[in-house]
Structures are given as structure tokens and as C-alpha cells.
Write a protein that holds these residues in place. Structure first.
Motif, PDB file in Angstrom:
ATOM      1  N   GLN A 202       7.970 -14.408  -9.601  1.00  0.00           N
ATOM      2  CA  GLN A 202       8.541 -13.522 -10.616  1.00  0.00           C
ATOM      3  C   GLN A 202       7.452 -12.770 -11.385  1.00  0.00           C
ATOM      4  OE1 GLN A 202      10.079 -14.917 -14.461  1.00  0.00           O
ATOM      5  NE2 GLN A 202      12.081 -14.205 -13.777  1.00  0.00           N
TER       6      GLN A 202
ATOM      7  N   HIS B 292       9.695  -8.912 -15.458  1.00  0.00           N
ATOM      8  CA  HIS B 292      11.067  -9.375 -15.225  1.00  0.00           C
ATOM      9  C   HIS B 292      11.411 -10.556 -16.126  1.00  0.00           C
ATOM     10  CE1 HIS B 292      10.864  -7.304 -11.045  1.00  0.00           C
ATOM     11  NE2 HIS B 292      11.507  -6.554 -11.902  1.00  0.00           N
TER      12      HIS B 292
ATOM     13  N   GLU C  92      14.491  -9.763 -18.218  1.00  0.00           N
ATOM     14  CA  GLU C  92      15.702 -10.423 -17.726  1.00  0.00           C
ATOM     15  C   GLU C  92      15.941 -11.779 -18.385  1.00  0.00           C
ATOM     16  OE1 GLU C  92      17.621  -8.739 -15.565  1.00  0.00           O
ATOM     17  OE2 GLU C  92      16.168  -7.125 -15.267  1.00  0.00           O
TER      18      GLU C  92
ATOM     19  N   CYS D 136       3.905  -5.557 -14.965  1.00  0.00           N
ATOM     20  CA  CYS D 136       4.420  -5.563 -13.590  1.00  0.00           C
ATOM     21  C   CYS D 136       3.367  -6.060 -12.625  1.00  0.00           C
ATOM     22  CB  CYS D 136       4.831  -4.149 -13.178  1.00  0.00           C
ATOM     23  SG  CYS D 136       3.417  -3.066 -12.893  1.00  0.00           S
TER      24      CYS D 136
ATOM     25  N   PHE E  79       9.765  -6.442  -5.982  1.00  0.00           N
ATOM     26  CA  PHE E  79      10.292  -7.810  -5.968  1.00  0.00           C
ATOM     27  C   PHE E  79       9.566  -8.601  -4.881  1.00  0.00           C
ATOM     28  CE2 PHE E  79      13.411  -4.739  -7.348  1.00  0.00           C
ATOM     29  CZ  PHE E  79      13.832  -5.263  -8.558  1.00  0.00           C
TER      30      PHE E  79
ATOM     31  N   TYR F 200      16.088 -10.155  -6.697  1.00  0.00           N
ATOM     32  CA  TYR F 200      15.107 -10.735  -5.780  1.00  0.00           C
ATOM     33  C   TYR F 200      15.820 -11.243  -4.518  1.00  0.00           C
ATOM     34  CZ  TYR F 200      11.060 -10.757  -9.037  1.00  0.00           C
ATOM     35  OH  TYR F 200      10.009 -10.408  -9.841  1.00  0.00           O
TER      36      TYR F 200
END
Lengths: 197, 288, 784
Positions: free
Chosen positions: A62, A66, A70, A101, B2, C119
Motif C-alpha cells: 500500500q 492511499h 482511504e 505516492c 496500485f 488494488y
């Protein structure tokens, strides 16, 4: 190395390797093997964000941005690109401007993070926030949180920068609306109000 | 944006890190992450195991050595750029470190990670080659030292074994009275070097007493500009002498020049002479 | 103070939430039970899909569903094109949200995975197996029209989606009689709009009620609702589109995209909210791009410097499918502007709209007008050089003289008002043009290559009368509406149908209301971007929001004022015609101390204790404004560059912008629009451009490759303005959002070419990257 190459030459290089089989040169490829990680796929983290501690278990992969957006729900930090170019996700990580990031959440465990939400002192705006407002240093506002954090570091290292130094100091942050001019003026203005010359 | 799933390990020592690398096929070393994570985000690489060496304190910091410097692999570009010691003993390394990426990238990106990635468009490989740096590499078999010029073997390829980590970089001070410079033609989007020239020019009695000139960004590994160095040595460093020396760089490329949509091999090689000239002028102006 | 609010550069009222990270953009929204979509995209620019196997992906962790094009059969309609230009033989091939049999550009949607997390959705994409049979691809819009070129759509021969012509006067005769002609081929490369906020959509379908809510990064939520209805079949009355904070658009958030349709489809299948947000690399593949013109152009003139004719043939790449507005951009918004700011009596142009295997092309900041301004301004410079005249003098000889109420040009448009000589003079004075030319001459003697570029421009803005919209095939109106609602305390809400996303209308519209009825600007709150809360409007694009939506706000506020006067007359026991208004106060002529404030009026109107007979309670008014004509902002820009011939590097040293957008509500915001526009237009001159390889692979696929302007590439931009009101607008406003972008590309282009003239360089394709400049110099010097 001949021919024009995407994503600089790295794509071709990686595509030529067997790390990941690129499917036709763009987008997703099918992995050669399914990930069979057994341990440490999820890892415990504890991060202080804007003075408040957050702990939990996250996937090792991760990205910090995020986690901030999140999991913690602080959405002032933005995602504007996926190649570490635009600077919209810039936060302070242990005091240093960092592209959130390009850091895994787990790398930041034990660290202190300041996001745009934590910059103001209560209801008093930070001088940079005030200056961006006064000088019309923003239009759509999307790059602004990262821009302000980057400017904060710039002024910390150089309290009275020239316009040229401001322009160079912000080279890691892209704004598509303002043409940068009023951002430069805002940083200059903030420098004055923060005691720089 | 991701990354793919991965296992994560955070060793407390270099020995532990090396053991993890040796026992996990496909493991990647994570330091500052500013070369690796961008690739993971695009899933251009998907390491099954990450070995995060970022907290190994022994790998951080800059120390004075007899006649030079030793820089731990985890030292960031920002630290190097701001270091008085580096600015005094190897000023072009500080100058180049201050040109890597952008300020936020420099805050996280490390010298070890940068060198280990062996990206020919990066700034530091050419500079370390010009400085004649020695790289310390640690693996299961112990430590070994490699000259900076022998480290990279090709595009994103180097001599590091699967179980090895670059642990420190040693450089000698530039000769007393020498001037040095790093000048860069930055790609307008990526900010990587299309051409980067590191130059160290020694001056004695108005003549060039030593020269080390290395060009990055043009070929897959840094190019030592031996013809430029030969032309400089003993010259009076006049404008004409510098013109002549810079033009000689054309003969130094090994036919391994890179092309992309922004700059062809032909262009890079031709314009390298202009950048060599600029680097020489800057270095000479700083000598003495 | 309140009377001076119009024209005051007050700081923006939208900023506090933006500078503190409290604004909520689409991707910031998290709904209970929300799941995430990721879209598998074609890696081929042109291929037939021979099989898709999603079974393995469906079994991956967290995966809720995987859909392909087949699953949408009978559920989703194709994506519509909403600008059906007439008299052009326009072809509108089917555009499915998810490709079924064929893919036509890299990025075409092939399948979608819905999973618990993004993801996981991304992980599962890697387990979808697709087999393709690749075909040859074509990107160059001219080559795409040649016989034997790869064909994208079966029913579109030679990939020509339309052929559109414009003519005025007798161009053939003008060229036959010309003393001098010049010609050029100008390529306007594809550009990526790059709003910093990537596109995002959240769809929430509630099957029990049949309500579909779509949060979307849209510049025009009402159009999005209309098109969502067309594609999903859900009635407009059951669709709510919310454009929350939107992080820039520059045209790329006008279209209705496959992705919104896919998100809606997934939510309707699954009954849970579904979020999709593009990554930046995905944006580069799928979000509409701009320009893609090949322009073969020529100009005729007399030997004493009078332009007599213009002829053009333009090949406009449209990408693989028609996007929402794409046919109108290279035609109505482009070809009708071929006169520019000049008096050109004879014009003839043909535009071929051409499908090619790239990302769909649609409006991008300036939309058609930068492409027109580029060709005129380039030809003007070439003609001046051929005639041996100074480029500025030649412009002066041909600029349309000052006019205040209408000027007809050969393409059939009637410009509203203009003073082109004035903006040019202000610009030249600011830059000290003659001193610059002297300096240039000196530097040339030293072997240095400084260039001075000038461009004038006029643009068509304030879109536009709805009747004209209909006549040119736009499948909608172009009016705007506003509701102004006074609360009992005298505070005001204004609901508008347009949808600003960075342009500052939450401030300027409040300034309009404050200016018209004397309330404090901080007592006015502008509400926009939600189809359930706002009246109908056609959106924010084409520099039309302040001009058109602002006029609606003005007219609604004036209705409030009229009602307030009548109510004041009743309360003051006077005749309405004896009531005067000043600074938010209504009073009987001669008795200003006995005034009723607008707040008094608002309270009485809302409680309605003492209303005149026949007057409805409440203080609320709505207005619908359909402009009687377009507006035509204009200006003159000047740039100074120096080129290093050894490397081809260009140093942009000075930039002067003088724009006339009519009266300015907020000069600080106007300047900001100019700064941003100029920088965005310099981008394509120096750095920006999409590059595909011959197979249609996008080589500028990330921000590492596509070079956007950065802070360190610019000097301070010198901005000045002049004011020529539009005769037909209630406030005289014209619009300024696109001005800088339209002017700055040709300005810098001309500056670079001016610098290179002594070296014999006659043309270079944009962007002027160092290698291209270096090669052009080398080949000119070698006589090649």
C-alpha cells in the motif's frame, strides 16, 4: 537501443526481461506466476498524522497516499499522476516534503506526517495558505495542497528566495491552471510575512 | 498506481538483509524507494519480496576519510547536496545531487538506490565515475570494492549479485586547486539527464594539470571522455583550447548511444560536445 | 463599498476549502458499501477480439463481478455524439462503452472488474485472457483518408467521418488575381488536456426506487444527466448528476465517457455504489485529446500589403470514435474563425473529419480557435516576410478597424465589437517593440538568435444563441439559467446550471449580485454542480460561464430588484415610479433617510405580513438567458525568445499579453485566467505533444514522457487589458477562459521562427523540441 520508446526506455527494458510480460506493450500483462506470499503480506503500522496516531494492519504494497486518503480519510492530499511527477500528493514526512505516492505506508511507520489539513494552526491559516488566497495562487485547487507543502519546505530552506529560486524550488509540482505566476507571487508574499526579506 | 502484492521484510542489519536476499528468489532491495516504487506503481516490476533496508542506521551518513569522503548508501540526495563536507571535498557531487529529480525526490532518494538502479539517465553515476569513486558492495561472501566505472554493465544492469547490497561510496577529494562542475540537459518531463557532464579540471601555472570528464545520459553506461581529457592536459585552458577539447568528445562514444522520442543518439552525441564545453568552462572558472 | 464590488479584485470565496484540504472532489467521496472498478484496456490500436476468458479473474480475492461488452448487450446503448454538423455527410458509427468485436485504439475498454478494493480489481485484471487478431493502424489524419489505409469502421469509407466547407467571397478569383501568395503546411499535434484531477465517477443505483446518482468530474452535469439517460435508459427525472469539486477540465471533462456508463452499468447490475477513477496513465490513453490537425493553407495579397484571400484544406483527426462534441470543434468553432482579426474578403476552406486509431479527440481549451489562429497568424508572418514588411506593420494594414456594434466577416459571422489596433498598440508599447527590434539586430551581429513573435487573435465565445446551436447541429441549447433566492435574513443563494471548476464564478457571480442589489458579497452563496439543486444549464466551456450564466444571474437579480422596488413602494406608501435605489436601499425620491434596505424587503417578502395586493410572497427570481449573438474577445500578445543554435534549446525570455474581454468583474481572476491560458498555449509550442508509434502505441504514455510546462520554464508574464464592451450583453462581458491559450501558441511559434529566419529555417513541426530545432538549423545551413 534504437527506436522511440515509451515511458523512457524502462518499459522496453522491463518488457524484455521476464519480470513481467507486457501484453503488447501497454497496460496489464498476465503475471507469469501467481503471487504466493505467505508472510508479511500484511504488516502492522503506526503513523502519526497531524499529531494524531493511527495504527493498524495494511498490505505491504500500500502506498502512503492511499493510507492517508482511504484509511485515515484525510483527502486533502491528492493523487494527480502515477509516476511521481506531479507533486499533488506532497506531504511532510518527518518534516521533509515527500511525495506520498512514492512511499509505502509501511516505510512511514513510526514517522510523523503533516498533511494540508494539519498545516493551519487551529482556525488561523498558515501564512502560505493566506498568501495563496490573497494572491490568487490557485484556481481548481487540486494541486494546491501539494504545492503549499512544497512551498513550505522551500521557505524553510530558503526564507527569502528570489522569484527564480521559487520557480526552481517548485519544479516538482505541476499546476495546470495558474501558469504558476500567482503561485510564485504567493510564495514571495508568504516569505515576507513569515519574516524573510 | 496500485503495486502488486509483495512480502515485506525490514532487516535490522546488513547481514540480515543479505540473508533475506539470498533466501528469497526475486527479492528486491527497498531503500528510499524512488527508483523502485515508481516501477511498482506501473506494475513494470512486481517483486515478490521487498527487503527494506531503510532503517539500517549503519548505512546512513557522510564521514570524512583520509583524503576524501565516505557516504553511506542510504544518504539522501538532499543530505549530500546540503553537506558542507561534500561541498568542500567533492563539490560536483553536491551540485549533481542537488539536480536529481526535484526537491521532494531528493528528500527520499538515496545515493545507494540511485547507483544500484544503474539508470544511465541518472545524474550520479557519471559524477561518481568522474570522481573515481569506489563502491562498497556487501553480500553473502562478504565485502568487495568496485570502481564506479566498473559498476554498471549496461542499461539498468550492474555487477550486483542477487544477494548483494551497495553499502557505501568512497570518493577522494578533488585535487587541490582543481575546479569541478556538473552540467545537465534535463528532459523537460522526466527531469532525467538527456546529457549530463561531470568535469574536474586541475590547474597549475595556468595550464591543465589534471582532467576527469565523464558524460552521462548518452550511452547505456557513463562515458569517460578520454579524448577530451587528453586534449585538456597541458593545454592553456584558453577558450580555443576548451573548444578543441570539448569537440573531441565525439571520439569517446562507443557506439552505444541511446535514442528516444525526445533525443536521438545522433543528437545526444553531437550536443554532448556543447555540454562538455559548458562543463569545462564552469570547472575552469571555479579552479584555483 | 458595495457599488464598487463590480471590478474589484477581491480574493476568491471558493479558496478557504481548497487551501485547507477540505474540498471534496469525486475521488474523495466514500459511500457506504462502495466497491471499486478497474477497466481492462486494449493493448492494440486496431484489432479484432477473438476471445475473452474472465473465469480466472472472477475467482480472484475480493472480486465481485467481471463484465465484458457482451454483458452490456441490450442494457447499455452506444455512446452518442451530440454535435451532428449538417451538410457534411456526417457518419456516426456505433461506439459501445465496452468494445465487443473490435478495438480501435489503445485504451478501448475491453472488460471491467468490480472488487472490494481498487488494488484487488487491478490484481484481477491480470487474470483476464483476451485474444486479439491485430490489424494495421493509422494515425496520421491525412494518410488515413488515402485509398488502402486501414479502415476503422466498415461503413466509413476512407475513414472520412465528414467533409465540411466554408466559403465567403470568391477565393479562387482572389488567388488568380493575387500579386503574392504564400503557403504552408501546419501540423497541430495532439495534446493532452491534463487537468490535475484525473477523471472519476461514482454511480449509485437504488433498485427499490429506480434512482441513479452519478458523481462525476463533469464540466456540464446537466448534459451528463441527459446523456446518462440516453445510454442507460433511466429517465432523466430519476437521474441525479453531481459534479462536486472538479479539478480543472480544459474541455476534457465535457464529453460523456464510456467509463461513466460502465460505472452506472456495474452499479445497476450489483445494486451497490461503484467508484472508478482513472490513473494518470489511463487518462493519457482514454481521456479526449485536442487538436490533431494537418492544415494545408495559403494566403493571397496585393504587393502593397493587403490580404485578399485565404484557402485551407484541413485534415482533422477525430480518434477512433466520435466524442460528444467532436464534429463541431474543427468546423463551427474553427472554420468560421478563418478571418481572425483581419479583413479578409475571400475565404474558402474544407475540413475533413477523419477517424484514426488514437484516443478520441474533442474540445480542448480554445477548441478549434487555436487551430484557426495558428494558421492565420503563421500565414500573416510568412506574407509579411515575403513582402519584406515588418510583421506588425503588415498586421496593422489588415486589422479590422475599430467597431462597436457588429462587423460581418467573410465566413458569415458577425463579430460583436472590437478594437484590434488598440490592443496591439498597448502590447507593442508595453514591450517597447522598436527597442526589441534594435536589440535583435545587435545580437544578430554577435551571432545570437533572438526572436520576437507577435500574434493578434479574436475568438468566438459566449456560446451562443440556441437557435444557432440548432442550425449548426448541436444537439442541445446554449442558454443558461439562474435562480436568485433571498432568505428572510437577506442572505442569498444563487443556483446556476453552469458548472465552474476553477474559474472562480462562486466569487464573480456573488459580485454580480452584490453589484446589482447592494448586498454584501459574503452574503451570497453560489450553488452549482448538482442537477437536483440547480436549474438547467448547458455547462462550463467555451469561455461562456461568466458571459452566459453570468447574464442569467444578472437578469434574475434585476427581477429581484424590480420586485423589491414595488414592495418598497408599498411599504413606503409611494408609487413604484417614485422609488429610487442606491447601494442596497430603496427610498422615495428626495427622502433617502426613510429607506427600506434590501434586507428589510427580503424579510417582508418572506414573512409576507404586508404585501401589496396581487404580489406573490417570497423574494426569488429565475431567469433564462439565451444570448442574441456570440461574444468575440480579442487581443495581442508578444513573446521574446533566444535560440541556441548549437543545441536548439529555446529560452523564453519575455511575454506580454494584452486582452480585451470587455468589462472585468474581478481583474485578479481575469489575470489568473490569462496567466494560465498563456502557459497552456506555450506548452504545445515548446514541449507538449502526443507521440504514437506506427502501431498506434502511445509513446508519451506518462508524465515522464509528456512534457508539461513547469514553474521554471517561464519568465513573469506581463498582463494588460483594454475594455471594449459587448454591445449585446447585459454587462458587456465577453469571456476570457481560452484567450491566453489561443494567442500564445502562435506568438511563441512566430518568435522562434523569427529567431531562426537569418539561419534560413522556414518550418518546423511543433513542439519545437531542441533536437527538431537543431536539425532544422543544420539542414537549412547545409542547404538541404
Amino acid at each position: 537501443m534504437e527506436g522511440a520508446l515509451a515511458c523512457r526506455f524502462i518499459v522496453d527494458k522491463i518488457a524484455a526481461s521476464d519480470t513481467l510480460r507486457l501484453n503488447g506493450g501497454a497496460g496489464h500483462g498476465r503475471p507469469d506466476r501467481q503471487f504466493t506470499g505467505r508472510c508479511n503480506v500484511k504488516v502492522p503500522v503506526e503513523i502519526t498524522i497531524n499529531g494524531k496516531s493511527y495504527s493498524g494492519e495494511v498490505e505491504a504494497r500500500q502506498l502512503l497516499v492511499h493510507f492517508i486518503r482511504e484509511e485515515v480519510g484525510l483527502t486533502g492530499t491528492k493523487v494527480g499522476c502515477d509516476t511521481s511527477q506531479c507533486g499533488s500528493c506532497t506531504v511532510k514526512l518527518d518534516g521533509a516534503a515527500t511525495k506520498a505516492c512514492t512511499v509505502l505506508t509501511v516505510q512511514a511507520s513510526g514517522s510523523e506526517v503533516t498533511t494540508i489539513e494539519g498545516l493551519a494552526d487551529g482556525s488561523d491559516l498558515h501564512p502560505l495558505q493566506e498568501a495563496f488566497w490573497n494572491k490568487h495562487g490557485l484556481q481548481c485547487g487540486f494541486c494546491t495542497p501539494g504545492m503549499i507543502i512544497a512551498a513550505d519546505e522551500l521557505l524553510r530552506k530558503n526564507p527569502s528566495p528570489s522569484r527564480s529560486e521559487i520557480r526552481h524550488g517548485l519544479e516538482g509540482n505541476i499546476c495546470r491552471c495558474t501558469g504558476y505566476q500567482n503561485i510564485v507571487l504567493a510564495v514571495e508574499d508568504a516569505a515576507r510575512s513569515m519574516g524573510g526579506a | 498506481m496500485f503495486p502488486a502484492q509483495t512480502e515485506y521484510h525490514r532487516p535490522n542489519s546488513v547481514t540480515e538483509a543479505v540473508d533475506l536476499l539470498a533466501s528469497n528468489e526475486g527479492a528486491k532491495v527497498l531503500a528510499g524507494g524512488h527508483s523502485l516504487i515508481p516501477l511498482m506503481k506501473l506494475r513494470l516490476v512486481a517483486p515478490t519480496v521487498l527487503v527494506d533496508i531503510g532503517r539500517i542506521e549503519a548505512l546512513k551518513g557522510i564521514e570524512a576519510t583520509d583524503g576524501g569522503l565516505s557516504i553511506g548508501a542510504l544518504t539522501t540526495q538532499a543530505t549530500i547536496a546540503a553537506s558542507d563536507l561534500v561541498n568542500e571535498r567533492a563539490p560536483l557531487l553536491a551540485e549533481a545531487a542537488g539536480m536529481v529529480g526535484d526537491p521532494a525526490v531528493r528528500n527520499r532518494g538515496t545515493i545507494g538506490g540511485n547507483i544500484s538502479h544503474s539508470d544511465p539517465a541518472s545524474d550520479l553515476p557519471a559524477v561518481l565515475t568522474a570522481l573515481g569513486a569506489t563502491l562498497k558492495v556487501t553480500g553473502k561472501g562478504g565485502d568487495r570494492s568496485v570502481g564506479a566505472s566498473d559498476f554498471a554493465t549496461g542499461l539498468l544492469e550492474n555487477i550486483l549479485g542477487e544477494d548483494e547490497i551497495l553499502t557505501s561510496v568512497s570518493v577522494s577529494s578533488i585535487p587541490s586547486g582543481a575546479g569541478s562542475a556538473y552540467v545537465k540537459f534535463a528532459h523537460p518531463a522526466s527531469r532525467y539527464a538527456v546529457i549530463g557532464v561531470a568535469a574536474i579540471v586541475g590547474v597549475s601555472d595556468g595550464r591543465c594539470s589534471s582532467a576527469s570528464v565523464v558524460v552521462g545520459g548518452v550511452e547505456t553506461t557513463p562515458t569517460r571522455a578520454s579524448s577530451v581529457e587528453s586534449a585538456l592536459l597541458g593545454s592553456d585552458l584558453s577558450d580555443e583550447a576548451l573548444d578543441k577539447a570539448a569537440a573531441a568528445v565525439a571520439g569517446d562514444f562507443q557506439g552505444d548511444a541511446m535514442s528516444d522520442i525526445f533525443a536521438s543518439a545522433e543528437y545526444r552525441q553531437a550536443v554532448a560536445a556543447v555540454y562538455v564545453r559548458r562543463a569545462l568552462a564552469a570547472a575552469v572558472s571555479r579552479a584555483g | 463599498m458595495t457599488t464598487r464590488i463590480f471590478g474589484s479584485g477581491i480574493r476568491r470565496r471558493e479558496d478557504p476549502r481548497l487551501i485547507t484540504g477540505r474540498a471534496s472532489y469525486t475521488d474523495d467521496i466514500k459511500l457506504p458499501g462502495m466497491v471499486h472498478a478497474a477497466i481492462l484496456r486494449s493493448p492494440y490500436a486496431h484489432a479484432t477480439i477473438t476471445s475473452i476468458d474472465t473465469s480466472e479473474a472472477a475467482g480472484q480475492p475480493g472480486v465481485i463481478a467481471v463484465y465484458t461488452g457482451e454483458d452490456t448487450d441490450g442494457v447499455l446503448n452506444g455512446l452518442p455524439c451530440a454535435w451532428l454538423i449538417p451538410n457534411s455527410d456526417l457518419k456516426t458509427p456505433d461506439h459501445p462503452a465496452i468494445a465487443k468485436d473490435k478495438v480501435r485504439y489503445v485504451g478501448d475498454a475491453v472488460a471491467v472488474v468490480v472488487a472490494e478494493s481498487r488494488y484487488q480489481a487491478e490484481d484481477a485484471l491480470e487474470f483476464i485472457s483476451v485474444e486479439y487478431e491485430p490489424h494495421d493502424a493509422v494515425l496520421n489524419p491525412k494518410e488515413a483518408t488515402q485509398d488502402g489505409a486501414p479502415q476503422l469502421h466498415d461503413d466509413v469509407p476512407n475513414n472520412v467521418a465528414f467533409t465540411w466547407a466554408v466559403a465567403g467571397g470568391d477565393a479562387e478569383a482572389a488567388f488568380a488575381d493575387a500579386d503574392v501568395t504564400v503557403s504552408d503546411t501546419i501540423t497541430l499535434q495532439r495534446l493532452i488536456a491534463n487537468p490535475m484531477e484525473p477523471r472519476s465517477a461514482i454511480a449509485q443505483w437504488v433498485s427499490q426506487t429506480g434512482d441513479l446518482t452519478l458523481w462525476s468530474t463533469s464540466q456540464n452535469p446537466h448534459i451528463a444527466r441527459f446523456l446518462t439517460s440516453v445510454v442507460t435508459g433511466v429517465g432523466e427525472h430519476k437521474i441525479r448528476v453531481i459534479a462536486p469539486e472538479v479539478g480543472g477540465g480544459f474541455g476534457s471533462k465535457i464529453p460523456f465517457y464510456a467509463d461513466e456508463a460502465i460505472a452506472a452499468f456495474c452499479s445497476m447490475q450489483l445494486g451497490v455504489p461503484v467508484k472508478w477513477t482513472e490513473t494518470r496513465s489511463e487518462n493519457y490513453l482514454i481521456t479526449t485529446q485536442g487538436r490533431d490537425h494537418i492544415e494545408e493553407v495559403e494566403m493571397a495579397a496585393t504587393s502593397d500589403g493587403k490580404i485578399t484571400g485565404l484557402r485551407t484544406t484541413v485534415y482533422a483527426g477525430l480518434g477512433a470514435y466520435l466524442s460528444t462534441a467532436s464534429p463541431g470543434v474543427p468546423t463551427i468553432l474553427h472554420g468560421l474563425m478563418y478571418s481572425g482579426s483581419y479583413d479578409i474578403p475571400n475565404i474558402s476552406g474544407t475540413v475533413y473529419g477523419v477517424f484514426n486509431n488514437g484516443t478520441p479527440v474533442d474540445a480542448y481549451r480554445g477548441a478549434g480557435r487555436p487551430e484557426a489562429t495558428m494558421l492565420i497568424e503563421r500565414l500573416v508572418d510568412l506574407m509579411a516576410a515575403k513582402l519584406g514588411m515588418d510583421a506588425v506593420e503588415f498586421r496593422r494594414m489588415n486589422l479590422i478597424p475599430k467597431f462597436e456594434n457588429g462587423h460581418d466577416v467573410a465566413t458569415g459571422l458577425t463579430y460583436d465589437s472590437g478594437d484590434y489596433h488598440a490592443t496591439l498598440d498597448i502590447c507593442l508599447n508595453a514591450a517597447d517593440y522598436s527597442a526589441l527590434r534594435e536589440k535583435q539586430a545587435k545580437l544578430r551581429e554577435q551571432g545570437r538568435y533572438m526572436g520576437i513573435g507577435v500574434s493578434t487573435y479574436v475568438e468566438i465565445c459566449g456560446l451562443g444563441p440556441s437557435q444557432v446551436a440548432g442550425a449548426v447541429g448541436f444537439q442541445g441549447g446554449l442558454w443558461e439559467s439562474a435562480i436568485v433566492r433571498f432568505h428572510p435574513t437577506g442572505k442569498v443563494n444563487v443556483m446556476v446550471g453552469s458548472s465552474p471548476h476553477g474559474q472562480g464564478e462562486e466569487t464573480t457571480f456573488a459580485q454580480i449580485v452584490a453589484h446589482e442589489v447592494g448586498v454584501d458579497v459574503d452574503d451570497v452563496e453560489i450553488i452549482h454542480g448538482d442537477t437536483d439543486l440547480t436549474p438547467m444549464g448547458w455547462g462550463t466551456y467555451g469561455s461562456r460561464t461568466t458571459a452566459v450564466s453570468g447574464a442569467a444571474v444578472t437578469l434574475a437579480t434585476r427581477k429581484i430588484k424590480e420586485k423589491s422596488k414595488a414592495l418598497a413602494a408599498h411599504l413606503l406608501e409611494a408609487a413604484a415610479e417614485d422609488i429610487e435605489y442606491e447601494d442596497g436601499k430603496f427610498f422615495v425620491r428626495g427622502s433617502p433617510d426613510q429607506a427600506k434596505t434590501i434586507q428589510d424587503i427580503a424579510l417582508m417578502a418572506n414573512v409576507a405580513w404586508d404585501m401589496p395586493e396581487g404580489m406573490e410572497p417570497g423574494l426569488e427570481a429565475s431567469a433564462f438567458y439565451d444570448p442574441p449573438n456570440f461574444t468575440y474577445p480579442f487581443g495581442a500578445h508578444l513573446a521574446v525568445v533566444e535560440v541556441d543554435p548549437a543545441t536548439g534549446e529555446i529560452d523564453l525570455q519575455k511575454y506580454y499579453a494584452v486582452d480585451d474581454c470587455g468589462p472585468q468583474i474581478n481583474p485578479m481572476i481575469v489575470e489568473g485566467q490569462v496567466h494560465g491560458g498563456v502557459v497552456q498555449g506555450v506548452g504545445p509550442a515548446l514541449w507538449e505533444g502526443v507521440v504514437y508509434d506506427d502501431d498506434g502505441q502511445l509513446l508519451t504514455g506518462t508524465m515522464l514522457d509528456y512534457a508539461l510546462p513547469r514553474a521554471d520554464g517561464f519568465p513573469d508574464i506581463h498582463v494588460q487589458s483594454n475594455v471594449t464592451p459587448s454591445p449585446h450583453h447585459p454587462l458587456g462581458l465577453k469571456g476570457v477562459g481560452e484567450a491566453g491559450t489561443i494567442a500564445s501558441t502562435p506568438t511563441v511559434y512566430n518568435a522562434v521562427m523569427d529567431a531562426l529566419r537569418p539561419l534560413g529555417v522556414t518550418r518546423i513541426d511543433m513542439p519545437f523540441t531542441p533536437e527538431k530545432v537543431w536539425r532544422a538549423i543544420n539542414s537549412a545551413q547545409n542547404g538541404a
